[in-house]
Motif scaffolding. Structure first.
Motif, PDB file in Angstrom:
ATOM      1  N   UNK A 219       0.826  -1.208   0.000  1.00 56.06           N
ATOM      2  CA  UNK A 219       0.000   0.000   0.000  1.00 56.06           C
ATOM      3  C   UNK A 219       0.862   1.260   0.000  1.00 56.06           C
ATOM      4  N   UNK A 220       1.994   1.221   0.732  1.00 50.40           N
ATOM      5  CA  UNK A 220       2.843   2.420   0.772  1.00 50.40           C
ATOM      6  C   UNK A 220       3.476   2.727  -0.591  1.00 50.40           C
ATOM      7  N   UNK A 221       3.617   1.701  -1.441  1.00 49.13           N
ATOM      8  CA  UNK A 221       4.126   1.946  -2.787  1.00 49.13           C
ATOM      9  C   UNK A 221       3.101   2.717  -3.610  1.00 49.13           C
ATOM     10  N   UNK A 222       1.837   2.376  -3.434  1.00 51.70           N
ATOM     11  CA  UNK A 222       0.778   3.107  -4.125  1.00 51.70           C
ATOM     12  C   UNK A 222       0.757   4.560  -3.666  1.00 51.70           C
ATOM     13  N   UNK A 223       0.880   4.768  -2.358  1.00 48.92           N
ATOM     14  CA  UNK A 223       0.912   6.137  -1.832  1.00 48.92           C
ATOM     15  C   UNK A 223       2.073   6.913  -2.456  1.00 48.92           C
ATOM     16  N   UNK A 224       3.256   6.301  -2.466  1.00 47.74           N
ATOM     17  CA  UNK A 224       4.438   6.972  -3.042  1.00 47.74           C
ATOM     18  C   UNK A 224       4.233   7.267  -4.527  1.00 47.74           C
ATOM     19  N   UNK A 225       3.725   6.285  -5.276  1.00 43.46           N
ATOM     20  CA  UNK A 225       3.535   6.474  -6.719  1.00 43.46           C
ATOM     21  C   UNK A 225       2.547   7.591  -7.006  1.00 43.46           C
ATOM     22  N   UNK A 226       1.454   7.650  -6.263  1.00 37.23           N
ATOM     23  CA  UNK A 226       0.459   8.698  -6.520  1.00 37.23           C
ATOM     24  C   UNK A 226       0.948  10.059  -6.034  1.00 37.23           C
ATOM     25  N   UNK A 227       1.722  10.091  -4.953  1.00 39.64           N
ATOM     26  CA  UNK A 227       2.314  11.369  -4.537  1.00 39.64           C
ATOM     27  C   UNK A 227       3.222  11.921  -5.636  1.00 39.64           C
ATOM     28  N   UNK A 228       4.028  11.045  -6.244  1.00 43.85           N
ATOM     29  CA  UNK A 228       4.888  11.491  -7.340  1.00 43.85           C
ATOM     30  C   UNK A 228       4.048  11.894  -8.559  1.00 43.85           C
ATOM     31  N   UNK A 229       2.970  11.153  -8.798  1.00 44.32           N
ATOM     32  CA  UNK A 229       2.090  11.460  -9.929  1.00 44.32           C
ATOM     33  C   UNK A 229       1.454  12.833  -9.758  1.00 44.32           C
ATOM     34  N   UNK A 230       1.109  13.180  -8.541  1.00 39.08           N
ATOM     35  CA  UNK A 230       0.482  14.491  -8.264  1.00 39.08           C
ATOM     36  C   UNK A 230       1.432  15.640  -8.569  1.00 39.08           C
ATOM     37  N   UNK A 231       2.722  15.375  -8.533  1.00 37.00           N
ATOM     38  CA  UNK A 231       3.684  16.427  -8.898  1.00 37.00           C
ATOM     39  C   UNK A 231       3.544  16.808 -10.366  1.00 37.00           C
ATOM     40  N   UNK A 232       3.076  15.869 -11.185  1.00 29.50           N
ATOM     41  CA  UNK A 232       2.967  16.098 -12.627  1.00 29.50           C
ATOM     42  C   UNK A 232       1.531  16.369 -13.059  1.00 29.50           C
ATOM     43  N   UNK A 233       0.538  15.948 -12.268  1.00 33.62           N
ATOM     44  CA  UNK A 233      -0.885  16.152 -12.541  1.00 33.62           C
ATOM     45  C   UNK A 233      -1.268  15.806 -13.982  1.00 33.62           C
ATOM     46  N   UNK A 234      -1.110  14.546 -14.394  1.00 36.02           N
ATOM     47  CA  UNK A 234      -1.591  14.152 -15.722  1.00 36.02           C
ATOM     48  C   UNK A 234      -3.093  14.399 -15.830  1.00 36.02           C
ATOM     49  N   UNK A 270      -5.284  -1.048  -1.521  1.00 36.51           N
ATOM     50  CA  UNK A 270      -4.502  -0.201  -2.435  1.00 36.51           C
ATOM     51  C   UNK A 270      -5.429   0.677  -3.273  1.00 36.51           C
ATOM     52  N   UNK A 271      -6.491   0.038  -3.788  1.00 38.65           N
ATOM     53  CA  UNK A 271      -7.433   0.779  -4.629  1.00 38.65           C
ATOM     54  C   UNK A 271      -8.109   1.894  -3.840  1.00 38.65           C
ATOM     55  N   UNK A 272      -8.601   1.582  -2.642  1.00 38.90           N
ATOM     56  CA  UNK A 272      -9.303   2.588  -1.846  1.00 38.90           C
ATOM     57  C   UNK A 272      -8.369   3.728  -1.462  1.00 38.90           C
ATOM     58  N   UNK A 273      -7.129   3.392  -1.109  1.00 39.77           N
ATOM     59  CA  UNK A 273      -6.144   4.414  -0.759  1.00 39.77           C
ATOM     60  C   UNK A 273      -5.855   5.313  -1.955  1.00 39.77           C
ATOM     61  N   UNK A 274      -5.599   4.672  -3.114  1.00 45.37           N
ATOM     62  CA  UNK A 274      -5.304   5.440  -4.317  1.00 45.37           C
ATOM     63  C   UNK A 274      -6.472   6.283  -4.770  1.00 45.37           C
ATOM     64  N   UNK A 275      -7.657   5.711  -4.704  1.00 43.42           N
ATOM     65  CA  UNK A 275      -8.856   6.450  -5.119  1.00 43.42           C
ATOM     66  C   UNK A 275      -9.044   7.714  -4.291  1.00 43.42           C
ATOM     67  N   UNK A 276      -8.907   7.597  -2.967  1.00 42.36           N
ATOM     68  CA  UNK A 276      -9.077   8.781  -2.119  1.00 42.36           C
ATOM     69  C   UNK A 276      -8.027   9.840  -2.422  1.00 42.36           C
ATOM     70  N   UNK A 277      -6.786   9.392  -2.623  1.00 42.55           N
ATOM     71  CA  UNK A 277      -5.726  10.352  -2.932  1.00 42.55           C
ATOM     72  C   UNK A 277      -6.000  11.072  -4.245  1.00 42.55           C
ATOM     73  N   UNK A 278      -6.465  10.332  -5.236  1.00 40.37           N
ATOM     74  CA  UNK A 278      -6.744  10.940  -6.538  1.00 40.37           C
ATOM     75  C   UNK A 278      -7.922  11.912  -6.454  1.00 40.37           C
ATOM     76  N   UNK A 279      -8.965  11.501  -5.757  1.00 42.54           N
ATOM     77  CA  UNK A 279     -10.126  12.394  -5.624  1.00 42.54           C
ATOM     78  C   UNK A 279      -9.770  13.639  -4.822  1.00 42.54           C
ATOM     79  N   UNK A 280      -8.954  13.489  -3.793  1.00 52.22           N
ATOM     80  CA  UNK A 280      -8.507  14.658  -3.024  1.00 52.22           C
ATOM     81  C   UNK A 280      -7.682  15.609  -3.884  1.00 52.22           C
ATOM     82  N   UNK A 281      -7.040  15.053  -4.923  1.00 54.91           N
ATOM     83  CA  UNK A 281      -6.205  15.876  -5.814  1.00 54.91           C
ATOM     84  C   UNK A 281      -7.027  16.514  -6.944  1.00 54.91           C
ATOM     85  N   UNK A 282      -8.323  16.201  -7.016  1.00 51.03           N
ATOM     86  CA  UNK A 282      -9.174  16.825  -8.027  1.00 51.03           C
ATOM     87  C   UNK A 282      -9.587  15.933  -9.173  1.00 51.03           C
TER      88      UNK A 282
END
Length: 454
Positions: A219-234, A270-282
């Motif tokens: 799960x922490x890998x998903x958190x790290x990957x999405x945090x890095x993804x948010x830096x680029x905001x595809x 992993x999915x629930x964690x990633x989904x919340x992070x993505x929705x929080x990012x817009x």
């Protein structure tokens, strides 16, 4: 995520990029003649009105990614490019003779394999050949899958000149242990560079693919990957579950053990964690496995009720005809499907003789067409209706009875004229579709055909 529901509904099931699904195609009665007839009928009905979609499979990769389920050929010999492109254009000529008028291309997608394995010159040769005998429809959308490690600014700039404005990059995961396991070593800086180059070249939709459920992934890998993804905001993100099907995909997916994969419950976390992070990012969740910013065409297609799903996945507009060119490519006439042979040499030999290189397919009957519409509604709108007689079928009462358990579990809501899938039910949309899948219900597979739904 409710672990009881995971345990209850985590079963093998299709991803429903088509109905009927490929294992249930009636290959025995399928003929190339019937496919051509269905295609010419559909082309006449739709070309002038909406245009067609064109999927082109570019199968070559320089190295094998062990998570990949695509049809690919591993080689470092770039001498394969020119003869393959020539064969694609010969196949295109076979279809043009069937159509007897200039197609209007609304959607064009390069998939693979690795499309950016091909040189800029080879891609230019291909595109010049395609558009020498076709026109662009209004509101066209052209896209390609790019590998961050080998997508050059020249690729992006030249394709942009032909109208490409969307690119998707396979990121998967930024953790080194996971990358080594899937044989996809790809530093964040490479993705950052490729994303920036696309935006500089004028691309309005840059997508990243992220996979959960990979070997050694936590799960922490998903958190790290999405945090890095948010830096680029595809602009859009495909966030989907790894499909472990080594019995279908061969040795590539046997590079690690079953025990190396996270459990179903870990995957849902992993999915629930990633989904919340993505929705929080817009980002807004769309259909199954997809997220998009509100400025992206995929989100806008949902607002306009134009979201569609086919063998290219979710698309932002609907076309009745999709022509597939290249090895293993699948075409869709709405009334039928056809898939090309999977070997490069066999494919090139057939088109050299002027033979359409299809080797299997399915012509849809009236029942298929009705069920297809229900499954498309569920996959794209998370709802369907049988209010009109044209969407009713004899087995509907039995289907509704089978859905009662899901209604009791809070996955969906039923009424006299339709159903809708709620937020709790999103992860189980494939299970809901399976209740409508009459071919699956009539003949349960005796061996594993599909990945797990959760």
């Amino acid at each position: 995520m409710n672990s009881v529901l995971i345990g209850k509904y985590n079963v093998p099931g299709p991803r429903y990029t088509s109905y009927p699904t490929v294992p249930y195609w009636d290959d025995e009665s399928f003929t190339a003649v019937a496919w051509k007839e269905s295609l010419t009928r559909s082309f006449k009905e739709s070309n002038a009105k909406e245009g067609i979609s064109l999927y082109i499979h570019l199968p070559f990769c320089e190295s094998l990614c062990t998570f990949c389920g695509c049809n690919k050929r591993i080689t470092k010999n770039h001498g394969v490019e020119v003869p393959y492109v020539a064969s694609l254009l010969k196949e295109w000529d076979i279809y043009l003779k069937l159509f007897k008028e200039r197609p209007r291309i609304k959607e064009l997608h390069f998939g693979g394999g690795t499309p950016t394995f091909f040189s800029v010159k080879s891609l230019q040769f291909l595109l010049d050949g395609l558009f020498g005998k076709a026109d662009k429809a209004e509101d066209f959308e052209f896209s390609f899958e790019g590998h961050p490690n080998n997508t050059l600014p020249e690729h992006l700039e030249v394709l942009a000149k032909y109208g490409f404005r969307r690119v998707s990059y396979g990121v998967q995961d930024y953790n080194e242990t996971v990358q080594k396991a899937i044989h996809r070593i790809q530093p964040f800086e490479k993705v950052k560079s490729a994303t920036g180059a696309a935006r500089k070249a004028g691309y309005t939709s840059v997508g990243h693919d992220i996979i959960f459920g990979l070997p050694f992934q936590k799960a922490e890998h998903i958190v790290h990957t999405i945090e890095k993804t948010k830096e680029l905001m595809p602009d859009r993100i495909a966030f989907y579950s790894y499909a472990h099907v080594p019995w279908i995909k061969g040795n590539g997916q046997r590079g690690f053990k079953e025990a190396d994969l996270p459990s179903a419950e870990e995957k849902r976390r992993m999915y629930e964690t990633g989904k919340k992070m993505l929705e929080d990012a817009g980002y807004v969740e769309i259909g199954m496995d997809h997220f998009a910013l509100k400025t992206d065409s995929l989100y806008k297609s949902v607002e306009k009720k134009q979201l569609h799903r086919n063998f290219m996945g979710y698309t932002s507009s609907t076309t009745q005809v999709m022509v597939g060119l290249g090895v293993s490519a699948i075409g869709d006439s709405w009334y039928g499907f056809a898939q090309n042979v999977k070997g490069v040499q066999e494919y090139e030999a057939l088109v050299a003789e002027g033979i359409l290189p299809v080797y299997r397919g399915h012509i849809l009957n009236e029942e298929d067409l009705i069920i297809r519409r229900h499954i498309l509604n569920l996959m794209c709108k998370l709802e369907t209706s049988w209010k009109g007689d044209d969407l009713k079928f004899p087995e509907l009462p039995e289907v509704l009875i089978s859905l009662k358990e899901m209604e009791k579990d809070g996955i969906l809501k039923l009424d006299a004229e339709g159903l809708s899938i709620g937020e709790l039910g999103r992860p189980f949309v494939r299970n809901v579709c399976m209740a409508f899948d009459l071919l699956l219900q009539r003949k349960k597979p005796e061996t594993r055909l599909f990945s797990m739904t959760v």
